[in-house]
Design a protein around this motif. Sequence first.
Motif, mmCIF file in Angstrom:
data_model
loop_
_atom_site.group_PDB
_atom_site.id
_atom_site.type_symbol
_atom_site.label_atom_id
_atom_site.label_comp_id
_atom_site.label_asym_id
_atom_site.label_seq_id
_atom_site.Cartn_x
_atom_site.Cartn_y
_atom_site.Cartn_z
ATOM 1 N N GLU A 116 0.827 -1.204 0.000
ATOM 2 C CA GLU A 116 0.000 0.000 0.000
ATOM 3 C C GLU A 116 0.867 1.262 0.000
ATOM 4 O O GLU A 116 0.543 2.261 -0.646
ATOM 5 N N GLU A 117 1.974 1.209 0.747
ATOM 6 C CA GLU A 117 2.813 2.412 0.902
ATOM 7 C C GLU A 117 3.769 2.622 -0.263
ATOM 8 O O GLU A 117 4.142 3.748 -0.583
ATOM 9 N N TYR A 118 4.194 1.521 -0.909
ATOM 10 C CA TYR A 118 5.176 1.632 -1.987
ATOM 11 C C TYR A 118 4.491 2.127 -3.259
ATOM 12 O O TYR A 118 3.502 1.541 -3.727
ATOM 13 N N LYS A 119 5.018 3.208 -3.802
ATOM 14 C CA LYS A 119 4.367 3.853 -4.941
ATOM 15 C C LYS A 119 4.807 3.304 -6.294
ATOM 16 O O LYS A 119 4.092 3.447 -7.292
ATOM 17 N N GLY A 120 5.956 2.672 -6.335
ATOM 18 C CA GLY A 120 6.443 2.173 -7.608
ATOM 19 C C GLY A 120 5.853 0.816 -7.955
ATOM 20 O O GLY A 120 5.105 0.208 -7.176
ATOM 21 N N PRO A 121 6.176 0.302 -9.143
ATOM 22 C CA PRO A 121 5.662 -1.020 -9.547
ATOM 23 C C PRO A 121 6.372 -2.156 -8.787
ATOM 24 O O PRO A 121 7.538 -2.021 -8.418
ATOM 25 N N ILE A 122 5.630 -3.227 -8.544
ATOM 26 C CA ILE A 122 6.221 -4.462 -8.014
ATOM 27 C C ILE A 122 6.031 -5.516 -9.101
ATOM 28 O O ILE A 122 4.917 -5.950 -9.404
#
Length: 632
Positions: free
Chosen positions: A553-559
């Motif tokens: 939720e917090e990570y803005k980049g792609p996974i």
Amino acid sequence: MVLKKEESVGVFTVLVLEDEPVVALDIKLHLEHMGYNVPAVFSSAEAFLSHWQEYDPDLILIDVQLEGAIDGISAARRLKEQSDLPFIFVTAYADEHTIERAKEVEPFAYILKPFDERELKGAIELALYRHRVASELKEREKLFSTTLQSLREGVVITDAEGRVRFVNRAGEALLGRSESEVSGRKFEEVVRLSPYEEEGERREGMFVLGDRLVEYSETDLVWDVPRESFGKVHVFHDFTHWMETERKLRERERQLLQSQKMEAVGRLAGGVAHDFNNLLTVLMGYSKLILQGLPADSPLRSDVQEIQRATLRSSHLIRQLLLFSRHQVAQPEVVDLNELLREMERLLRRVLREDITLTLSCLAASPRVYVDPAQFEQVVVNLAVNARDAMPNGGMLTIQTRNEILREERKGALISVPPGEYVVLDVSDTGSGIPPAILPRIFEPFFTTREDEGTGLGLSTVYAVITGAGGFVDVSSTPGRGTTFSLYLPLTDRQAQEPEEVREEPHPAGGSETILVVEDDDHVRDFIHRSLQRRGYRMLVVGNPGEALLLSEEYKGPIHLVITDLILPYIDGKRLVERLRKARPETKVLFISGYPPSMIGERFSLSPEEPLLQKPFDLDTLLRKVREVLEF
């Protein structure tokens, strides 16, 4: 029960056969005066024999001397052939010849003319009484005989001298002879009983009679007064079918118990394998990382390589654990057993010592079986190692293939092999043999007689592989002379697949994608983190599903990829991925697990888009799988 005539119709009916009219009338009048019913008087034997049945008589008076071709004695003889009616001879002749002829037909009385009414009445009453008693006795004998003949038990009755007097039908079947064949012979000559022993113990009351197993008992026949025995009743209960059923039931119970043991230990093995595989993953991974960082001439390289070899041996042990517990997934294919053994010959000679002579005899014709070749090789090696250890002073090891067609079930030392067409592999040694006391336990997991070495998994693996391929394992052993293991594998009509072309795998490449790792084992998590980070990947690493959801939720980049253990605290890896993909549907997944595939398959259903990497894995395998999933 035979009723008295006066209890049923009131009076007895008497017929008279007398050729003198005056005498016949006199007899008729006397009989009627005494209260008997006389419906007819016959003057000739021919007329009497033709019509006597019409009157349903209770008794017949017959003159011995009659005019015509048939005299009274001959008429009585013909009457006896048709009925058991009582008859009395009334005659004026008492010569020896006539009396002897009369005795042959057994009259109830013989009265000489002239006679008085009292004498005649006494003879008639006595004859009727004797006839009634004889009829009742005959009825009782019939009931007694019918009862004995209807019994399922065999019954033999002997007299006071021990001679056979009666055998019922069940007894005749058990003895294999009719009553007439054995009547009058001594019981011991006819019936030969041998004590029955089972597993070395005598079964009380049970005997072997020919090819039958019987329960035998005997009872004295004793007169009420005086209390003397006048014979014996011998009773045989045929238990052959029952005992065979009991034997099969015990065999099924033993097999079920063995199966339950294997299942219980198999589940234990699955849990143990998970923990071991995590440790082995760390050992395999870090040893490879260390080797990559050491100079080519470093003295530490050999130490690290020894760690790798120990790790590899440990992984083989885990595979054996999973193999005998059937949690290791087999990859069966059509195999020519002769070719496989010839290819193994060099390997087998390295396993054995120089003082052991190996003879390979491939006698089976078209020995095509459907089995995992790698697992089967392990089976043969395990049996060869066992044979080697059983021959510390050298000996001979013979490995032979043969065809066998079983038309009916065959009972072996430990198992029963059902009918069918088999390719049989016999592995025979000339070693110390297996003591009978431990023979039933040899396939139990962890059972071993070598206290200093051995895992107790060798024969368990043999059992698991062969039964998993639809086959059967039997063993015969003589202490001091050697042991033979016979592996029965069903002959297959499947077609063999063409071997695939072997392609050299390229060196694993790295990348720059972002990877989220979810692994609750700290050491495995750190190894994956360090290994992938060194190859250029951007790493996000957490230890439980909650942290993974929060980070996502917090990570803005792609996974780009999620690497997650399937079994995690709180929620499993599959459910975690489903929740992550709600916000990141484009994210790819690689599941990892230390549990065997069969246990995973019981709980999870994985699609082709959800690949699984089985622990333990080394660095190259991890890098190659990650690149494969990302580029899929």
